[in-house]
Design a protein around this motif. Structure first.
Motif, mmCIF file in Angstrom:
data_model
loop_
_atom_site.group_PDB
_atom_site.id
_atom_site.type_symbol
_atom_site.label_atom_id
_atom_site.label_comp_id
_atom_site.label_asym_id
_atom_site.label_seq_id
_atom_site.Cartn_x
_atom_site.Cartn_y
_atom_site.Cartn_z
ATOM 1 N N LYS A 40 5.948 -5.360 -27.926
ATOM 2 C CA LYS A 40 5.457 -6.194 -26.710
ATOM 3 C C LYS A 40 4.913 -5.518 -25.761
ATOM 4 C CE LYS A 40 4.444 -10.074 -28.693
ATOM 5 N NZ LYS A 40 5.339 -11.401 -28.736
ATOM 6 N N SER A 41 5.858 -4.600 -25.208
ATOM 7 C CA SER A 41 5.635 -3.712 -24.081
ATOM 8 C C SER A 41 4.524 -2.743 -24.096
ATOM 9 C CB SER A 41 7.054 -2.977 -23.509
ATOM 10 O OG SER A 41 7.910 -3.815 -23.502
ATOM 11 N N SER A 83 0.915 -8.341 -15.911
ATOM 12 C CA SER A 83 -0.124 -9.055 -15.198
ATOM 13 C C SER A 83 0.374 -9.316 -13.729
ATOM 14 C CB SER A 83 -0.362 -10.547 -15.535
ATOM 15 O OG SER A 83 -0.756 -10.402 -16.944
ATOM 16 N N ALA A 84 1.716 -9.216 -13.572
ATOM 17 C CA ALA A 84 2.287 -9.349 -12.115
ATOM 18 C C ALA A 84 2.192 -7.954 -11.299
ATOM 19 C CB ALA A 84 3.518 -9.787 -12.315
ATOM 20 N N GLY A 85 1.732 -6.826 -12.301
ATOM 21 C CA GLY A 85 1.659 -5.562 -11.356
ATOM 22 C C GLY A 85 2.717 -4.531 -11.752
ATOM 23 N N LEU A 86 3.710 -4.804 -12.754
ATOM 24 C CA LEU A 86 4.605 -3.985 -13.259
ATOM 25 C C LEU A 86 3.718 -2.693 -13.950
ATOM 26 C CD1 LEU A 86 7.544 -3.188 -13.204
ATOM 27 C CD2 LEU A 86 7.679 -4.082 -15.716
ATOM 28 N N HIS A 87 4.082 -1.377 -13.856
ATOM 29 C CA HIS A 87 3.575 -0.192 -14.324
ATOM 30 C C HIS A 87 4.081 0.005 -15.749
ATOM 31 C CE1 HIS A 87 2.086 0.921 -10.081
ATOM 32 N NE2 HIS A 87 1.086 0.208 -10.594
ATOM 33 N N ARG A 88 5.417 0.080 -15.794
ATOM 34 C CA ARG A 88 6.045 0.493 -17.012
ATOM 35 C C ARG A 88 7.436 0.050 -17.091
ATOM 36 N NH1 ARG A 88 8.392 5.671 -16.119
ATOM 37 N NH2 ARG A 88 8.563 5.786 -13.918
ATOM 38 N N VAL A 89 8.161 0.292 -18.367
ATOM 39 C CA VAL A 89 9.526 -0.381 -18.732
ATOM 40 C C VAL A 89 10.386 1.025 -19.125
ATOM 41 C CG1 VAL A 89 9.284 -2.884 -18.733
ATOM 42 C CG2 VAL A 89 8.937 -1.430 -20.537
ATOM 43 N N ASN A 90 11.641 1.081 -18.715
ATOM 44 C CA ASN A 90 12.590 1.782 -19.637
ATOM 45 C C ASN A 90 13.370 0.607 -20.217
ATOM 46 O OD1 ASN A 90 11.533 3.739 -18.297
ATOM 47 N ND2 ASN A 90 13.241 4.457 -17.449
ATOM 48 N N ILE A 91 13.617 0.949 -21.655
ATOM 49 C CA ILE A 91 14.394 -0.050 -22.415
ATOM 50 C C ILE A 91 15.616 0.393 -22.774
ATOM 51 C CG2 ILE A 91 14.401 -1.512 -24.198
ATOM 52 C CD1 ILE A 91 11.251 -1.590 -23.889
ATOM 53 N N PRO A 135 0.902 -1.178 -0.023
ATOM 54 C CA PRO A 135 -0.127 0.121 0.014
ATOM 55 C C PRO A 135 0.987 1.251 -0.028
ATOM 56 C CG PRO A 135 -0.698 -1.524 1.895
ATOM 57 C CD PRO A 135 0.705 -1.987 1.149
ATOM 58 N N GLY A 136 0.605 2.150 -0.757
ATOM 59 C CA GLY A 136 1.108 3.594 -0.822
ATOM 60 C C GLY A 136 2.281 3.662 -2.068
ATOM 61 N N LEU A 137 2.801 2.548 -2.734
ATOM 62 C CA LEU A 137 3.525 2.457 -3.613
ATOM 63 C C LEU A 137 2.795 2.948 -5.213
ATOM 64 C CD1 LEU A 137 6.251 2.044 -4.724
ATOM 65 C CD2 LEU A 137 5.624 -0.440 -5.278
ATOM 66 N N LYS A 138 3.133 3.967 -5.752
ATOM 67 C CA LYS A 138 2.217 4.690 -6.765
ATOM 68 C C LYS A 138 2.879 4.193 -8.032
ATOM 69 C CE LYS A 138 0.887 8.613 -4.252
ATOM 70 N NZ LYS A 138 1.395 9.830 -3.531
ATOM 71 N N ASP A 139 4.179 3.846 -8.224
ATOM 72 C CA ASP A 139 5.058 3.561 -9.519
ATOM 73 C C ASP A 139 6.038 2.543 -9.336
ATOM 74 O OD1 ASP A 139 5.238 4.194 -12.237
ATOM 75 O OD2 ASP A 139 6.843 5.309 -11.471
ATOM 76 N N LEU A 140 5.630 1.388 -9.942
ATOM 77 C CA LEU A 140 6.673 0.386 -10.024
ATOM 78 C C LEU A 140 7.024 0.002 -11.331
ATOM 79 C CD1 LEU A 140 8.066 -1.888 -8.403
ATOM 80 C CD2 LEU A 140 5.935 -3.529 -8.925
ATOM 81 N N SER A 141 8.563 0.318 -11.561
ATOM 82 C CA SER A 141 8.858 0.313 -13.113
ATOM 83 C C SER A 141 9.955 -0.674 -13.052
ATOM 84 C CB SER A 141 9.266 1.713 -13.445
ATOM 85 O OG SER A 141 10.329 2.182 -12.708
ATOM 86 N N LEU A 142 10.655 -0.703 -14.253
ATOM 87 C CA LEU A 142 11.839 -1.740 -14.366
ATOM 88 C C LEU A 142 12.539 -1.154 -15.581
ATOM 89 C CD1 LEU A 142 11.630 -5.441 -14.131
ATOM 90 C CD2 LEU A 142 12.368 -4.871 -16.320
ATOM 91 N N THR A 143 13.847 -1.324 -15.254
ATOM 92 C CA THR A 143 14.985 -0.996 -16.745
ATOM 93 C C THR A 143 15.532 -2.321 -17.007
ATOM 94 O OG1 THR A 143 15.425 1.288 -15.525
ATOM 95 C CG2 THR A 143 16.998 0.391 -17.075
ATOM 96 N N THR A 144 15.391 -2.495 -18.293
ATOM 97 C CA THR A 144 15.948 -3.632 -18.882
ATOM 98 C C THR A 144 16.500 -3.387 -20.158
ATOM 99 O OG1 THR A 144 15.146 -5.611 -19.777
ATOM 100 C CG2 THR A 144 13.431 -3.952 -19.840
ATOM 101 N N THR A 174 3.376 1.252 -20.168
ATOM 102 C CA THR A 174 3.645 2.745 -20.851
ATOM 103 C C THR A 174 3.808 3.592 -19.744
ATOM 104 O OG1 THR A 174 1.277 2.644 -21.420
ATOM 105 C CG2 THR A 174 2.777 1.937 -23.186
ATOM 106 N N PRO A 175 4.218 4.764 -19.866
ATOM 107 C CA PRO A 175 4.964 5.121 -21.199
ATOM 108 C C PRO A 175 6.395 4.456 -21.412
ATOM 109 C CG PRO A 175 5.240 6.885 -19.619
ATOM 110 C CD PRO A 175 4.268 6.005 -19.031
ATOM 111 N N VAL A 176 6.459 3.953 -22.343
ATOM 112 C CA VAL A 176 7.695 3.246 -22.719
ATOM 113 C C VAL A 176 8.762 4.388 -23.117
ATOM 114 C CG1 VAL A 176 8.974 1.706 -24.539
ATOM 115 C CG2 VAL A 176 6.749 0.994 -23.665
#
Ligand code: SAM
Length: 347
Positions: free
Chosen positions: A163-164, A127-135, A104-113, A170-172
């Motif tokens: 695919k992302s 589906s697991a709950g990731l909001h967005r990616v930086n590639i 609770p309280g986490l507003k943005d979950l992202s991943l750099t890949t 997004t935003p990607v």
């Protein structure tokens, strides 16, 4: 030039806000979940021969990542980015994401890949709950991409980007580390990607780590990007990243373009006075500042959220006064001693 040190406040952690001794609000945690990587980019590792497969096993378990995330969010951090190494190398990355996304309280979950695995994984990450990616994508030419990444396949990353977008991650954002004489002839092609697609292409200044030899030869200030972009069309300032917790990039748009161009001038015009982040390395050390050699260990305290919070605050006490950071990038980089490679810190 080193500026005068002025007053230093205390860390404040109250009412869900975390403020460092120099008045900067800390809202963002970069968590490196592994130092393993399937690529070996020439700028990321001090020793390009430091082969990813030789790296040790991941030291932060799923439970450790979640405990660190919970402590960070309870202190007031609302944005977490997973990084590495290559975070998608971890077989349990979906467990880390679903656990963190439930805090609770986490507003943005992202991943750099580096994007190689996104073709297969984008929809399950969403589906697991990731909001967005930086590639990361440092070349649009197959041979140059292979050279920079030591063997990566450009087509996999390009498919991963599509695919992302389809999966709604997004935003990607596309991260391009600009390297003089290596990919600066491709600036135009990267900029062209923003013309008719809602993509954000961010150019990052190369930052040497761990006393890399000959780094000055690779460094190119990002004014070069503006110069090239202005040949295309007039540049207009674009909205910054405040929806996602702010950030160091300055954004522009080619007049009439759908996408954005971001500039991260880490060296030529540092943004330490706006720094809103802490980093946790793949072996569980909090780094108060990217270039600082200070570290605060979280691993002995993983069983106590309160102790983890104390360690985060101890790290904030070690933050560098932004007014003392040299404006001269070359001088500043020469002062960096014994730092880790980016793959351990997570960029
Ligand atoms: N494997 C992932 C990837 O390739 O994006 C995440 C790890 S990588 C260390 C995170 C970010 O750091 C990437 O955007 C990468 O381009 C950036 N990075 C790595 N080394 C860098 C350097 N020496 N200077 C500037 N950016 C760097």
């Amino acid at each position: 030039m080193v500026k005068q040190i002025n007053s230093r406040g205390k860390v404040q952690a109250m009412s869900g806000r975390l403020i460092d001794p120099y008045g900067r609000e800390i809202s963002y945690l970069r968590l490196s979940v592994t130092e393993r990587c399937n690529l070996s980019c020439i700028y990321c590792s001090a020793n390009p021969l430091e082969c990813a497969k030789k790296m040790g096993k991941d030291l932060l378990t799923v439970e450790s990542c979640l405990a660190i995330g919970q402590a960070a969010v309870e202190l007031g951090m609302t944005k977490i980015r997973l990084t590495g190494g290559e975070p998608l190398m971890r077989a349990d990355i979906l467990d880390i994401i679903s656990g963190l996304s439930a805090i609770p309280g986490l507003k943005d979950l992202s991943l750099t890949t580096n994007g190689i695995f996104l073709d297969d994984m984008a929809s399950e990450l969403a589906s697991a709950g990731l909001h967005r990616v930086n590639i990361s994508l440092d070349s649009l030419e197959e041979a140059n991409f292979q050279r920079i990444t030591n063997g990566g396949k450009l087509q996999s990353v390009l498919k991963g980007i599509e695919k992302s977008i389809e999966a709604g991650l997004t935003p990607v954002k596309i991260n391009v580390v600009l390297l003089k004489g290596i990919n600066d002839h491709e600036i135009e092609r990267f900029i062209a990607m923003t013309a008719d697609r809602d993509l954000c292409v961010r150019f990052i200044e190369y930052m040497p780590m761990k006393k890399e030899e000959g780094w000055r030869k690779l460094f190119l200030p990002l004014e070069k990007v503006i110069e090239v972009a202005e040949k295309f069309a007039p540049l207009v300032a674009a909205e910054s990243d405040h929806n996602h917790g702010g950030g160091p990039a300055r954004y522009f748009r080619l007049e009439g373009a759908k996408g954005k161009i971001g500039l991260i001038t880490a060296l030529s015009c540092h943004f330490c006075d706006r720094c809103n982040r802490l980093r946790v390395t793949s072996d569980g050390k909090v780094k108060p500042c990217l270039f600082s050699i200070d570290e605060v260990d979280l691993r002995p305290f993983l069983d106590s959220k309160e102790k983890l919070k104390e360690q985060f605050i101890a790290a904030l006490e070690l933050r560098t006064d932004p007014r003392t950071v040299s404006d001269n990038p070359f001088g500043r980089m020469e002062e960096v001693k014994g730092a880790r490679s980016m793959r351990q810190i997570g960029g």
